[in-house]
Design an enzyme around this catalytic site. Structure first.
Site, PDB file in Angstrom:
ATOM      1  N   ARG A 125      -2.393 -14.189   5.033  1.00 55.25           N
ATOM      2  CA  ARG A 125      -2.980 -13.417   6.145  1.00 55.25           C
ATOM      3  C   ARG A 125      -2.186 -13.662   7.430  1.00 55.25           C
ATOM      4  O   ARG A 125      -2.019 -12.761   8.253  1.00 55.25           O
ATOM      5  CB  ARG A 125      -4.465 -13.731   6.304  1.00 55.25           C
ATOM      6  CG  ARG A 125      -5.258 -13.297   5.062  1.00 55.25           C
ATOM      7  CD  ARG A 125      -6.710 -13.019   5.331  1.00 55.25           C
ATOM      8  NE  ARG A 125      -6.917 -11.863   6.151  1.00 55.25           N
ATOM      9  CZ  ARG A 125      -7.193 -10.645   5.677  1.00 55.25           C
ATOM     10  NH1 ARG A 125      -7.283 -10.405   4.396  1.00 55.25           N
ATOM     11  NH2 ARG A 125      -7.380  -9.639   6.503  1.00 55.25           N
ATOM     12  N   ASN A 162      -1.921   0.474   6.794  1.00 57.01           N
ATOM     13  CA  ASN A 162      -1.373  -0.770   7.336  1.00 57.01           C
ATOM     14  C   ASN A 162      -0.512  -1.558   6.341  1.00 57.01           C
ATOM     15  O   ASN A 162      -0.367  -2.771   6.459  1.00 57.01           O
ATOM     16  CB  ASN A 162      -2.483  -1.615   7.971  1.00 57.01           C
ATOM     17  CG  ASN A 162      -3.540  -2.019   6.970  1.00 57.01           C
ATOM     18  OD1 ASN A 162      -3.397  -1.765   5.783  1.00 57.01           O
ATOM     19  ND2 ASN A 162      -4.587  -2.652   7.445  1.00 57.01           N
ATOM     20  N   HIS A 184      -2.152  -5.290   1.651  1.00 59.33           N
ATOM     21  CA  HIS A 184      -3.484  -5.880   1.489  1.00 59.33           C
ATOM     22  C   HIS A 184      -3.321  -7.351   1.177  1.00 59.33           C
ATOM     23  O   HIS A 184      -2.425  -7.727   0.419  1.00 59.33           O
ATOM     24  CB  HIS A 184      -4.233  -5.208   0.327  1.00 59.33           C
ATOM     25  CG  HIS A 184      -5.466  -5.960  -0.093  1.00 59.33           C
ATOM     26  ND1 HIS A 184      -6.659  -5.847   0.593  1.00 59.33           N
ATOM     27  CD2 HIS A 184      -5.679  -6.861  -1.083  1.00 59.33           C
ATOM     28  CE1 HIS A 184      -7.551  -6.643   0.025  1.00 59.33           C
ATOM     29  NE2 HIS A 184      -6.992  -7.276  -0.997  1.00 59.33           N
ATOM     30  N   ARG A 187       2.618  -6.378   9.097  1.00 61.30           N
ATOM     31  CA  ARG A 187       1.949  -5.192   9.659  1.00 61.30           C
ATOM     32  C   ARG A 187       2.537  -4.816  11.018  1.00 61.30           C
ATOM     33  O   ARG A 187       2.659  -3.636  11.347  1.00 61.30           O
ATOM     34  CB  ARG A 187       0.445  -5.429   9.731  1.00 61.30           C
ATOM     35  CG  ARG A 187      -0.224  -5.266   8.352  1.00 61.30           C
ATOM     36  CD  ARG A 187      -1.628  -5.802   8.355  1.00 61.30           C
ATOM     37  NE  ARG A 187      -2.388  -5.393   7.178  1.00 61.30           N
ATOM     38  CZ  ARG A 187      -3.582  -5.901   6.870  1.00 61.30           C
ATOM     39  NH1 ARG A 187      -4.144  -6.805   7.643  1.00 61.30           N
ATOM     40  NH2 ARG A 187      -4.224  -5.485   5.783  1.00 61.30           N
ATOM     41  N   PHE A 241     -15.138   4.462   7.405  1.00 62.88           N
ATOM     42  CA  PHE A 241     -13.768   4.804   6.980  1.00 62.88           C
ATOM     43  C   PHE A 241     -13.579   4.750   5.460  1.00 62.88           C
ATOM     44  O   PHE A 241     -12.462   4.893   4.976  1.00 62.88           O
ATOM     45  CB  PHE A 241     -12.766   3.875   7.675  1.00 62.88           C
ATOM     46  CG  PHE A 241     -13.037   2.402   7.461  1.00 62.88           C
ATOM     47  CD1 PHE A 241     -12.627   1.761   6.296  1.00 62.88           C
ATOM     48  CD2 PHE A 241     -13.697   1.650   8.429  1.00 62.88           C
ATOM     49  CE1 PHE A 241     -12.874   0.403   6.085  1.00 62.88           C
ATOM     50  CE2 PHE A 241     -13.952   0.291   8.232  1.00 62.88           C
ATOM     51  CZ  PHE A 241     -13.542  -0.323   7.046  1.00 62.88           C
ATOM     52  N   LYS A 272       0.822  -1.217   0.000  1.00 66.37           N
ATOM     53  CA  LYS A 272       0.000   0.000   0.000  1.00 66.37           C
ATOM     54  C   LYS A 272       0.860   1.272   0.000  1.00 66.37           C
ATOM     55  O   LYS A 272       2.064   1.223   0.288  1.00 66.37           O
ATOM     56  CB  LYS A 272      -0.921  -0.031   1.213  1.00 66.37           C
ATOM     57  CG  LYS A 272      -1.983  -1.149   1.167  1.00 66.37           C
ATOM     58  CD  LYS A 272      -2.887  -1.060   2.400  1.00 66.37           C
ATOM     59  CE  LYS A 272      -3.993  -2.098   2.354  1.00 66.37           C
ATOM     60  NZ  LYS A 272      -4.885  -1.970   3.545  1.00 66.37           N
ATOM     61  N   TYR A 290     -12.432  -1.513  -3.257  1.00 64.44           N
ATOM     62  CA  TYR A 290     -12.920  -1.651  -1.886  1.00 64.44           C
ATOM     63  C   TYR A 290     -14.436  -1.476  -1.786  1.00 64.44           C
ATOM     64  O   TYR A 290     -14.943  -1.127  -0.708  1.00 64.44           O
ATOM     65  CB  TYR A 290     -12.209  -0.654  -0.973  1.00 64.44           C
ATOM     66  CG  TYR A 290     -10.821  -1.110  -0.536  1.00 64.44           C
ATOM     67  CD1 TYR A 290     -10.661  -2.179   0.358  1.00 64.44           C
ATOM     68  CD2 TYR A 290      -9.676  -0.469  -0.993  1.00 64.44           C
ATOM     69  CE1 TYR A 290      -9.412  -2.596   0.761  1.00 64.44           C
ATOM     70  CE2 TYR A 290      -8.402  -0.886  -0.591  1.00 64.44           C
ATOM     71  CZ  TYR A 290      -8.286  -1.949   0.302  1.00 64.44           C
ATOM     72  OH  TYR A 290      -7.043  -2.364   0.721  1.00 64.44           O
ATOM     73  N   THR A 293      -5.335  -6.568  10.974  1.00 63.08           N
ATOM     74  CA  THR A 293      -5.553  -5.276  10.317  1.00 63.08           C
ATOM     75  C   THR A 293      -4.866  -4.142  11.096  1.00 63.08           C
ATOM     76  O   THR A 293      -4.273  -3.243  10.501  1.00 63.08           O
ATOM     77  CB  THR A 293      -7.080  -4.997  10.244  1.00 63.08           C
ATOM     78  OG1 THR A 293      -7.720  -6.129   9.663  1.00 63.08           O
ATOM     79  CG2 THR A 293      -7.367  -3.754   9.430  1.00 63.08           C
ATOM     80  N   GLU A 311      -9.501  -9.991  -7.630  1.00 63.99           N
ATOM     81  CA  GLU A 311      -8.497  -8.948  -7.410  1.00 63.99           C
ATOM     82  C   GLU A 311      -7.311  -9.098  -8.374  1.00 63.99           C
ATOM     83  O   GLU A 311      -6.760  -8.101  -8.846  1.00 63.99           O
ATOM     84  CB  GLU A 311      -8.058  -8.960  -5.941  1.00 63.99           C
ATOM     85  CG  GLU A 311      -9.220  -8.530  -5.043  1.00 63.99           C
ATOM     86  CD  GLU A 311      -8.932  -8.612  -3.543  1.00 63.99           C
ATOM     87  OE1 GLU A 311      -7.851  -9.073  -3.130  1.00 63.99           O
ATOM     88  OE2 GLU A 311      -9.833  -8.198  -2.776  1.00 63.99           O
TER      89      GLU A 311
HETATM   90  P1  DAT Z   1      -7.941  -6.321   6.075  1.00 67.20           P
HETATM   91  O1  DAT Z   1      -7.136  -5.379   5.200  1.00 67.20           O
HETATM   92  O2  DAT Z   1      -7.133  -6.821   7.226  1.00 67.20           O
HETATM   93  O3  DAT Z   1      -8.578  -7.433   5.283  1.00 67.20           O
HETATM   94  P2  DAT Z   1     -10.598  -5.111   6.248  1.00 67.20           P
HETATM   95  O4  DAT Z   1     -10.937  -5.899   5.030  1.00 67.20           O
HETATM   96  O5  DAT Z   1     -11.500  -5.219   7.432  1.00 67.20           O
HETATM   97  O6  DAT Z   1      -9.104  -5.456   6.742  1.00 67.20           O
HETATM   98  O7  DAT Z   1     -10.525  -3.558   5.882  1.00 67.20           O
HETATM   99  C1  DAT Z   1      -9.903  -3.147   4.666  1.00 67.20           C
HETATM  100  C2  DAT Z   1      -9.022  -1.962   4.957  1.00 67.20           C
HETATM  101  O8  DAT Z   1      -9.820  -0.870   5.413  1.00 67.20           O
HETATM  102  C3  DAT Z   1      -7.988  -2.181   6.065  1.00 67.20           C
HETATM  103  O9  DAT Z   1      -6.826  -2.825   5.604  1.00 67.20           O
HETATM  104  C4  DAT Z   1      -7.733  -0.782   6.514  1.00 67.20           C
HETATM  105  C5  DAT Z   1      -9.084  -0.110   6.377  1.00 67.20           C
HETATM  106  N1  DAT Z   1      -9.798  -0.134   7.654  1.00 67.20           N
HETATM  107  C6  DAT Z   1     -10.461  -1.183   8.188  1.00 67.20           C
HETATM  108  N2  DAT Z   1     -10.991  -0.868   9.377  1.00 67.20           N
HETATM  109  C7  DAT Z   1     -10.662   0.422   9.600  1.00 67.20           C
HETATM  110  C8  DAT Z   1     -10.910   1.356  10.652  1.00 67.20           C
HETATM  111  N3  DAT Z   1     -11.628   1.013  11.738  1.00 67.20           N
HETATM  112  N4  DAT Z   1     -10.408   2.614  10.530  1.00 67.20           N
HETATM  113  C9  DAT Z   1      -9.700   2.975   9.436  1.00 67.20           C
HETATM  114  N5  DAT Z   1      -9.421   2.151   8.400  1.00 67.20           N
HETATM  115  C10 DAT Z   1      -9.890   0.898   8.488  1.00 67.20           C
HETATM  116 MG    MG Z   2     -10.142  -7.453   3.900  1.00 68.23          MG
END
Ligand code: DAT
Ligand code: MG
Length: 132
Positions: A79, A106, A109, A96, A51, A3, A43, A85, A120
């Protein structure tokens, strides 16, 4: 994907090295940049989350590295390599834990299922860019 926060800080080599050291084979790789619209498409599953705006602005602010990776049980294994996350709760030694700045920024992805990994991969690469 690697990222924007990680590409900006020159961490592409370190992260690819961690990925290779963990036994993943690189099947496709490119440095590119997402438009805001592309970030929203990628996304779209999170479009109703509070967010979403922050996430799509961040993901389109500077280049990313996209990759297709191969390993047995790759989705779960990747993962495990990247960790939670939120870097505050990501296990020690995960990507991470080592590199991420925050829950939003973070560093990497990872796809969450084989089905989404295929979607994807096709989002980022044409057929001839993915080595069989
Ligand atoms: P991951 O990337 O671990 O699969 P996710 O699919 O729940 O996590 O969310 C996608 C992305 O969105 C994540 O990498 C960062 C952002 N994100 C998730 N939860 C968040 C939050 N509470 N505040 C800010 N960004 C967030
Ligand atoms: Mg995810």
């Amino acid at each position: 994907m690697i990222k924007p926060d990680a590409v900006e800080r020159g961490l592409v080599g370190n992260i690819l090295s961690d990925i290779s050291d963990s036994g993943f084979k690189i099947k496709a790789l490119k440095l590119t940049k997402l438009s805001i619209e592309e970030a929203k498409t990628f996304y779209s599953i999170h479009s109703e989350r509070p967010f979403f705006d922050e996430l799509t602005k961040y993901m389109s602010r500077s280049p990313i590295v996209a990759a297709v990776l191969e390993k047995s049980n790759a989705v779960l294994e990747f993962r495990n390599l990247i960790g939670d996350t939120d870097p505050a709760t990501a296990k020690k030694g995960t990507i991470r834990n080592k590199y991420a700045i925050s829950k939003g920024e973070n560093s990497v992805h990872g796809s969450d299922s084989d089905e989404n990994a295929l979607i994807e991969a096709k989002f980022h690469f044409s057929g001839r860019e993915i080595l069989l």
